[in-house]
Design a protein around this motif. Structure first.
Motif, PDB file in Angstrom:
ATOM      1  N   THR A  62      26.735  53.768   0.857  1.00 47.81           N
ATOM      2  CA  THR A  62      25.364  53.742   1.342  1.00 47.81           C
ATOM      3  C   THR A  62      25.435  53.515   2.854  1.00 47.81           C
ATOM      4  N   SER A  64      22.927  54.124   5.172  1.00 48.07           N
ATOM      5  CA  SER A  64      21.699  53.535   5.717  1.00 48.07           C
ATOM      6  C   SER A  64      20.640  53.506   4.622  1.00 48.07           C
ATOM      7  N   ASP A  65      19.436  53.123   4.990  1.00 43.14           N
ATOM      8  CA  ASP A  65      18.335  53.106   4.029  1.00 43.14           C
ATOM      9  C   ASP A  65      17.912  54.512   3.611  1.00 43.14           C
ATOM     10  N   THR A  66      18.393  55.529   4.334  1.00 41.59           N
ATOM     11  CA  THR A  66      17.960  56.902   4.043  1.00 41.59           C
ATOM     12  C   THR A  66      19.114  57.858   3.747  1.00 41.59           C
ATOM     13  N   VAL A  68      23.185  58.387   1.724  1.00 45.04           N
ATOM     14  CA  VAL A  68      24.360  57.983   0.959  1.00 45.04           C
ATOM     15  C   VAL A  68      25.392  59.091   1.064  1.00 45.04           C
ATOM     16  N   ALA A  90      17.740  52.931  -6.494  1.00 45.09           N
ATOM     17  CA  ALA A  90      17.551  51.653  -5.806  1.00 45.09           C
ATOM     18  C   ALA A  90      17.951  50.528  -6.761  1.00 45.09           C
ATOM     19  N   THR A 119      17.845  59.737   0.975  1.00 47.01           N
ATOM     20  CA  THR A 119      17.108  58.837   0.097  1.00 47.01           C
ATOM     21  C   THR A 119      15.805  58.379   0.743  1.00 47.01           C
ATOM     22  N   ARG A 122      16.709  52.314   0.271  1.00 51.79           N
ATOM     23  CA  ARG A 122      18.135  51.971   0.199  1.00 51.79           C
ATOM     24  C   ARG A 122      18.654  52.145  -1.231  1.00 51.79           C
ATOM     25  N   THR A 124      21.449  51.642  -4.179  1.00 48.83           N
ATOM     26  CA  THR A 124      22.505  50.703  -4.569  1.00 48.83           C
ATOM     27  C   THR A 124      23.511  51.346  -5.512  1.00 48.83           C
TER      28      THR A 124
END
Length: 139
Positions: A62, A64-66, A68, A90, A119, A122, A124
């Motif tokens: 991952t 960043s939050d956007t 993978v 998530a 994404t 974020r 997981t």
């Protein structure tokens, strides 16, 4: 006091209707059992030999939050083409990203590639949901 006999003497009048019915049920059960096992064997054989593309997520990162990054290993027939679908989730289990990866015809039977999945939150975890072979693909 004498006992009243409810049934005919054994062996005197041949098999009873219950015995004939039991035999027919046993034969029908055996035939259906053999057919069922044959069907399971056929489906298993077709599944194993019909797999022209299979893949495995080696690892994911991952970034960043956007985004993978997914390391995907693909094994396939040399002339097979198709699509593999990656899905990112998530922490709540909600899907936050999905990408269809095109597997093109190449001379190699094994591909090792890193793909980016965009994404909305974020991620997981990321998983491979499956691969499909193009209907025109031979092999």
């Amino acid at each position: 006091m004498t006992a009243v006999r409810q049934s005919t003497p054994e062996g005197r009048y041949g098999r009873s209707a219950d015995e004939r019915a039991d035999r027919k049920i046993k034969i029908a059960g055996a035939v259906l059992g053999v057919l069922f096992l044959g069907m399971i064997g056929w489906f298993g054989y077709d599944y194993v030999t019909g797999q022209k593309i299979s893949a495995e997520v080696i690892k994911f990162d991952t970034v960043s939050d956007t985004e993978v990054k997914v390391h995907l290993e693909v094994r396939k027939d040399a002339d097979a083409t198709g699509t593999c679908t990656l899905r990112s989730m998530a922490e709540s289990g909600a899907e936050v990203g999905r990408r269809d990866v095109r597997i093109d015809e190449k001379a190699t039977a094994r591909l090792d590639e890193i793909y980016t999945v965009r994404t909305t939150a974020r991620a997981t975890s990321t998983e491979l949901t499956g691969c499909t072979v193009d209907s025109g693909s031979t092999g």
